[in-house]
Design an enzyme around this catalytic site. Structure first.
Site, PDB file in Angstrom:
ATOM      1  N   GLY A  30      36.693  45.293 -17.912  1.00  0.00           N
ATOM      2  CA  GLY A  30      36.320  44.520 -19.090  1.00  0.00           C
ATOM      3  C   GLY A  30      36.310  43.029 -18.869  1.00  0.00           C
ATOM      4  O   GLY A  30      36.493  42.249 -19.806  1.00  0.00           O
ATOM      5  N   GLU A 163      45.839  32.339   1.323  1.00  0.00           N
ATOM      6  CA  GLU A 163      46.280  31.136   2.043  1.00  0.00           C
ATOM      7  C   GLU A 163      46.058  31.311   3.542  1.00  0.00           C
ATOM      8  O   GLU A 163      46.923  31.017   4.377  1.00  0.00           O
ATOM      9  CB  GLU A 163      47.744  30.819   1.726  1.00  0.00           C
ATOM     10  CG  GLU A 163      47.955  30.441   0.265  1.00  0.00           C
ATOM     11  CD  GLU A 163      49.373  29.997  -0.045  1.00  0.00           C
ATOM     12  OE1 GLU A 163      50.198  29.952   0.881  1.00  0.00           O
ATOM     13  OE2 GLU A 163      49.649  29.699  -1.215  1.00  0.00           O
ATOM     14  N   ASP A 292      66.920   0.306   4.664  1.00  0.00           N
ATOM     15  CA  ASP A 292      66.791   1.322   5.717  1.00  0.00           C
ATOM     16  C   ASP A 292      67.739   0.901   6.840  1.00  0.00           C
ATOM     17  O   ASP A 292      67.618  -0.195   7.380  1.00  0.00           O
ATOM     18  CB  ASP A 292      65.340   1.385   6.206  1.00  0.00           C
ATOM     19  CG  ASP A 292      65.088   2.584   7.087  1.00  0.00           C
ATOM     20  OD1 ASP A 292      65.758   3.615   6.894  1.00  0.00           O
ATOM     21  OD2 ASP A 292      64.220   2.494   7.969  1.00  0.00           O
ATOM     22  N   ASP A 359      68.743   4.485   2.125  1.00  0.00           N
ATOM     23  CA  ASP A 359      68.382   5.737   2.802  1.00  0.00           C
ATOM     24  C   ASP A 359      69.631   6.272   3.484  1.00  0.00           C
ATOM     25  O   ASP A 359      70.138   5.676   4.433  1.00  0.00           O
ATOM     26  CB  ASP A 359      67.274   5.475   3.823  1.00  0.00           C
ATOM     27  CG  ASP A 359      66.916   6.713   4.634  1.00  0.00           C
ATOM     28  OD1 ASP A 359      67.331   7.818   4.239  1.00  0.00           O
ATOM     29  OD2 ASP A 359      66.219   6.561   5.649  1.00  0.00           O
ATOM     30  N   ASP A 451      58.379  13.380  15.739  1.00  0.00           N
ATOM     31  CA  ASP A 451      57.040  13.671  16.249  1.00  0.00           C
ATOM     32  C   ASP A 451      56.188  12.414  16.352  1.00  0.00           C
ATOM     33  O   ASP A 451      55.339  12.305  17.246  1.00  0.00           O
ATOM     34  CB  ASP A 451      56.350  14.699  15.352  1.00  0.00           C
ATOM     35  CG  ASP A 451      56.946  16.087  15.499  1.00  0.00           C
ATOM     36  OD1 ASP A 451      57.651  16.321  16.494  1.00  0.00           O
ATOM     37  OD2 ASP A 451      56.714  16.936  14.610  1.00  0.00           O
TER      38      ASP A 451
END
Length: 506
Positions: A30, A163, A292, A359, A451
Site C-alpha cells: 500500500g 552504508e 593549549d 585542553d 597521523d
C-alpha cells in the site's frame, strides 16, 4: 496453520508479484513509491541483479530496503536474505524498524492472510514454521574477519548492504563468493563518503555503463519528492552551498569534488587578518583565554590566545559565534609550567569576567590544576576527543575536535572572525593545513595529530587549536562588565531626550 507455501492463495500471489517488485510495493504494502524508489525496485527485480545506490538524505532508501527484503521473503520459497553494514546498530535502527512497520501494513492491507506468516523477531524475520530455512537476518564482521560472512549459499539468496562505503573491500569479496547461483541478487547503498574502494567502483568502473554488472544510480535529495524545499534550503545554509563536499555527499549523493584535502586555504585566512573587528564595543560580548599546553611529544609550544567572543552556535543560529582575536600573550616552548601558569594568572586577572579554556588532553590536566591552585577564575577543562552533545552536531561530527574545527573554518569563510598579525606565519601555516575526511555516515573527521605528523609531516597546530576551541559547542562565556555600556548609555540619553521633548510640548 499450514506453512505459507501450502496456502492455496500463494501460487497466484507468487505469479503476480515475484517478477515485479514495484507492483508488490504498491498493491501489497500500500505504498506510493517515488520515481527514485521505482528505479531501485525495477533494478532489483530481475534474477541475478546487482544494484548500487549512491544516496543523499531522506530519499526513502531505508524503507526501500525493508520493502525489498519483505518482497524477497514472501515471493520466493525458502529464500534467504542477509543484511550487512559496518555496525549492527545501523540495521537495527533502520531496515529492521521498517520491517516491523511492513508487518503492520500487511495486517491492515488487502493481503491480511500474509501477515500471520510474516514473523518479526529481534534478530530474525521469517516465515512461520520455517524459521531456519526461510528468513531475513543480519550479518556483521569485525575489521579483518570477513570469514564471518561466509557460508550463505542458496538458490534464492539476496544480500543487502547499507552504508556500503564504510564496508571493508574484503567483506565484499566474501559476499560475492556466495553469489554462485544465477538467481542470486545483491543491492548496496551508501552516502558516497570514500573516493576509493569497492562501493566507488560499483558506481564507476564496475557499472553497466562501463561494461560491468552493477546498475549504478544516484538518489539526489534535491530531486526527491520525499524531501521538502525547506530541508534543502537549510542544508544549503548549514553545509555551505552546492560546492561544499558535505552538501555533495549528504544531499546530492555525489562523490565530492575535493579541491583540496584541507579545511581552509592560506588566502582565506589571510583575508581575515588585520580587518575591522566583527564585534562592536557597543554590543554584549565576553572574553576567552584558550590554552593549549606543550607536552613535549606532538605539541612543542604552550599557546594562550585572548579572544573577544559573542553569540553561540554555527551559521544556522540567529546569533552565530563571532570572534575577534585580541592577543596571543603566551607562545612559548618552555616546559616550565609554573612560570607559564603564573603568566596566565596575571593575564586572566586583568580581563573582565574571563573564562579560561584548557585542553586537558595529555599533560593539560595538570596545568589546569596549577591554574586553580593559583586562584585563576573560571577555568574550564576541554576534552575535545569526546562526542558532541547537541543532536545536530552528533550527526555531522565524529567528535568535538571535528565540530569546532569545521565551525572555525566556516566562521573564516563567513567573515565572522578576525585575527591580529601577531605570529601571522604560524597562524596561516597551521590553519591552512588541517586535513579532513568523511566517515562511514558522512560525518566529519579531522586527521589525528599522530597521523598528521606521521603521514603528512605536519606538526601539531598549537595556535590554530586555540582558535578552534573557542568554537566548541560548550565554550560558554560570561558577559564583560564593560560590554554594551556605550549602547546602554546612548539608550538612556535618547529616552531622556524624548521625555524632555514630550514635557516641553505639554
Amino acid at each position: 496453520m499450514a506453512i505459507l507455501s501450502e496456502d492455496p492463495r500463494y501460487p497466484a500471489f507468487v505469479d503476480r508479484y515475484s517478477g515485479d517488485l514495484t507492483r508488490f510495493v504498491i498493491e501489497v504494502l500500500g505504498s506510493s513509491p517515488s520515481h527514485q524508489q521505482i528505479e531501485m525496485y525495477d533494478s532489483v527485480s530481475p534474477f541475478g541483479s546487482r544494484t548500487s545506490i549512491s544516496s543523499g538524505h531522506g530519499t526513502g532508501k531505508t524503507y526501500g530496503f525493508g520493502a525489498i527484503c519483505a518482497w524477497h521473503l514472501l515471493c520466493f520459497v525458502g529464500s534467504n536474505t542477509y543484511l550487512h553494514a559496518p555496525k549492527l546498530k545501523t540495521l537495527q535502527e533502520g531496515v529492521w524498524q521498517e520491517l516491523s512497520k511492513i508487518k503492520t501494513a500487511l495486517s491492515k492491507g488487502p493481503f491480511k492472510w500474509l501477515a500471520q506468516h510474516f514473523i518479526v523477531e529481534a534478530e530474525r524475520v521469517y516465515v512461520r514454521k520455517a524459521k531456519m530455512e526461510w528468513f531475513i537476518t543480519t550479518r556483521v564482521a569485525k575489521q579483518g574477519n570477513p570469514e564471518a560472512l561466509a557460508g550463505t549459499h542458496n538458490r534464492f539468496l539476496l544480500w543487502v548492504v547499507d552504508e556500503a562505503s564504510g564496508v571493508p573491500d574484503e567483506n565484499f569479496g566474501t559476499i560475492g563468493g556466495a553469489l554462485t547461483d544465477e538467481r542470486n541478487r545483491m543491492v548496496i547503498a551508501s552516502q558516497p563518503t570514500r573516493t576509493a574502494g569497492f562501493f566507488r567502483e560499483t558506481q564507476t568502473t564496475l557499472s553497466t555503463e562501463q561494461g560491468g554488472p552493477w546498475n549504478a544510480m544516484t538518489f539526489n535529495s534535491e530531486e526527491s519528492p520525499l524531501v521538502s524545499d525547506t530541508f534543502i534550503l537549510n542544508k544549503l545554509l548549514e553545509y555551505g552551498g552546492r560546492d561544499s563536499p558535505e552538501y555533495q555527499i549528504k544531499v546530492m549523493g555525489l562523490f565530492p569534488e575535493y579541491s583540496d584535502k584541507y579545511l581552509l586555504s592560506r588566502s582565506q585566512i589571510e583575508r581575515r587578518i588585520g580587518v575591522a573587528p566583527v564585534i562592536a564595543n557597543t554590543e554584549p560580548y565576553g572574553n576567552l583565554l584558550v590554552i593549549d599546553v606543550a607536552a613535549g611529544v606532538y605539541r612543542d609550544k604552550t599557546v594562550c590566545t585572548h579572544m573577544r567572543v559573542s553569540g553561540s552556535g554555527d551559521r544556522l543560529d540567529a546569533q552565530p559565534r563571532r570572534i575577534d582575536v585580541l592577543d596571543i600573550p603566551v607562545f612559548d616552548n618552555t616546559l616550565d609550567w609554573d612560570e607559564i601558569a603564573g603568566r596566565v594568572r596575571d593575564i586572566a586577572l586583568h580581563i573582565s569576567n574571563v573564562t579560561v579554556l584548557v585542553d586537558v588532553g595529555g599533560q593539560g590536566v595538570q596545568f589546569a590544576k596549577k591554574l586553580r591552585k593559583l586562584n585563576v577564575p573560571n577555568v574550564i577543562d576541554v576534552n575535545w576527543g569526546k562526542r558532541c552533545f547537541l543532536t545536530r552536531n552528533k550527526e555531522r561530527f565524529i567528535n568535538l575536535r571535528a565540530q569546532c574545527s569545521v565551525h572555525a573554518a566556516e566562521a573564516v569563510k563567513d567573515g565572522r572572525i578576525t585575527f591580529i598579525d601577531k605570529y601571522k606565519k604560524h597562524l596561516v601555516d597551521q590553519g591552512s593545513r588541517i586535513p579532513f575526511f568523511f566517515g562511514d555516515k558522512g560525518e566529519w573527521h579531522i586527521m589525528s595529530k599522530q597521523d598528521m605528523l606521521k603521514d603528512e609531516n605536519i606538526p601539531s597546530p598549537d595556535l590554530w587549536d586555540t582558535i578552534c576551541m573557542a568554537f566548541l559547542e560548550d565554550a560558554h562565556y560570561i558577559m564583560d562588565e564593560a560590554s554594551g555600556l556605550t549602547l546602554a548609555d546612548d539608550r538612556v540619553k535618547s529616552a531622556r531626550a524624548d521625555a524632555e521633548d514630550e514635557f516641553a510640548d505639554a
